[in-house]
Design a protein around this motif. Sequence first.
Motif, short mmCIF file in Angstrom:
data_model
loop_
_atom_site.label_atom_id
_atom_site.label_comp_id
_atom_site.label_asym_id
_atom_site.label_seq_id
_atom_site.Cartn_x
_atom_site.Cartn_y
_atom_site.Cartn_z
N SER A 87 88.51 8.88 -16.83
CA SER A 87 87.64 8.80 -15.65
C SER A 87 87.53 10.15 -14.94
CB SER A 87 88.15 7.73 -14.68
OG SER A 87 89.50 7.96 -14.34
N GLY A 88 88.21 11.17 -15.49
CA GLY A 88 88.17 12.50 -14.88
C GLY A 88 87.22 13.43 -15.60
N SER A 89 87.56 14.72 -15.58
CA SER A 89 86.69 15.75 -16.18
C SER A 89 86.95 15.90 -17.67
CB SER A 89 86.96 17.09 -15.48
OG SER A 89 88.27 17.56 -15.83
N VAL A 90 86.05 16.62 -18.33
CA VAL A 90 86.21 16.90 -19.76
C VAL A 90 87.48 17.72 -19.99
CG1 VAL A 90 85.21 18.08 -21.74
CG2 VAL A 90 83.75 16.74 -20.23
N ASP A 91 87.75 18.67 -19.10
CA ASP A 91 88.95 19.50 -19.23
C ASP A 91 90.21 18.65 -19.13
OD1 ASP A 91 87.47 21.79 -19.59
OD2 ASP A 91 87.69 22.49 -17.52
N GLU A 92 90.21 17.69 -18.21
CA GLU A 92 91.37 16.80 -18.07
C GLU A 92 91.55 15.97 -19.33
OE1 GLU A 92 91.50 16.00 -13.24
OE2 GLU A 92 90.04 14.91 -14.46
N LEU A 93 90.44 15.49 -19.89
CA LEU A 93 90.52 14.69 -21.11
C LEU A 93 91.04 15.54 -22.26
CD1 LEU A 93 89.94 12.04 -22.62
CD2 LEU A 93 87.65 12.94 -23.10
N THR A 94 90.55 16.76 -22.38
CA THR A 94 90.99 17.65 -23.46
C THR A 94 92.49 17.90 -23.39
OG1 THR A 94 88.82 18.72 -23.51
CG2 THR A 94 90.65 19.92 -24.51
N ALA A 95 92.99 18.12 -22.19
CA ALA A 95 94.43 18.36 -22.01
C ALA A 95 95.23 17.11 -22.35
CB ALA A 95 94.71 18.79 -20.57
N ARG A 96 94.74 15.97 -21.94
CA ARG A 96 95.45 14.70 -22.21
C ARG A 96 95.51 14.42 -23.71
NH1 ARG A 96 99.13 11.28 -22.56
NH2 ARG A 96 98.68 9.06 -22.29
N VAL A 97 94.40 14.66 -24.41
CA VAL A 97 94.38 14.42 -25.86
C VAL A 97 95.31 15.39 -26.56
CG1 VAL A 97 92.94 14.43 -27.94
CG2 VAL A 97 92.08 13.40 -25.83
N GLY A 98 95.42 16.62 -26.06
CA GLY A 98 96.37 17.57 -26.61
C GLY A 98 97.80 17.04 -26.50
N ASP A 99 98.11 16.46 -25.35
CA ASP A 99 99.44 15.86 -25.15
C ASP A 99 99.66 14.70 -26.12
OD1 ASP A 99 99.96 17.61 -23.09
OD2 ASP A 99 99.40 16.20 -21.50
N VAL A 100 98.64 13.87 -26.27
CA VAL A 100 98.74 12.72 -27.18
C VAL A 100 98.96 13.19 -28.61
CG1 VAL A 100 97.45 10.79 -28.20
CG2 VAL A 100 97.40 11.15 -25.72
N TRP A 101 98.22 14.22 -29.02
CA TRP A 101 98.38 14.73 -30.38
C TRP A 101 99.82 15.21 -30.62
CZ3 TRP A 101 96.63 14.32 -35.01
CH2 TRP A 101 97.05 15.23 -35.99
N ARG A 102 100.38 15.91 -29.65
CA ARG A 102 101.75 16.39 -29.80
C ARG A 102 102.72 15.22 -29.93
NH1 ARG A 102 99.44 20.55 -26.89
NH2 ARG A 102 99.64 19.52 -24.86
N GLU A 103 102.46 14.16 -29.18
CA GLU A 103 103.29 12.95 -29.29
C GLU A 103 103.17 12.34 -30.69
OE1 GLU A 103 102.48 10.01 -26.26
OE2 GLU A 103 102.17 11.57 -24.76
#
Length: 199
Positions: A179-195
């Motif tokens: 529900s936030g910005s594209v940049d926030e989503l990109t950062a979150r997906v990066g975290d998920v990928w590392r997990e």
Amino acid sequence: MARPALRVGLTGGIGSGKSTVSRLLTEHGAVVIDYDLLAREVVEPGAPALAQIAERFGAGVIAADGTLDRPALGAVVFSEESARRDLEAITHPAIRDLAVRREAEAGDRVVVHDNPLLIEMGGHTACDVVVVVDVPVEVQVERLVRDRGMTEQEAHARIATQASRDDRAAVADVVVDNSGSVDELTARVGDVWRELAAR
């Protein structure tokens, strides 16, 4: 047949931004099996599923060039629950079979099953990790009206045909709030990928 290093189920309601998450995971190195593409492939001219659809729904859902007339079929299945179930009974098994073949081709990689109907098809039960992209319903409606030209009524009707947010949350191992910005989503997906890569 090599089993994937990790079998990830990715789902989210229409307008949630699941496709963007899928693209970002591809950029990180995941092999993505896109069920929207599979759904198109299994109803190409000559495919058994297309013949079954024509038999069940009539010649009116087949275009003059022999392809599936998606708007005509959609007008039937999105307004009649039993028709939608009949369509799913034809297409879902064909899609599942094709997904198995695609996964086998991926080998020992992180494989993401990008499926808007992951829960409805029971696909989440075969995944090691289920990732759900989530936004409030009002955000879905706003995006569908703005980006896909739907009326609010059409948007609500399409959302109602999918699993609810509660249904998705109940099977989620990871929730991605989009529900936030594209940049926030990109950062979150990066975290998920590392997990995922650390599993």
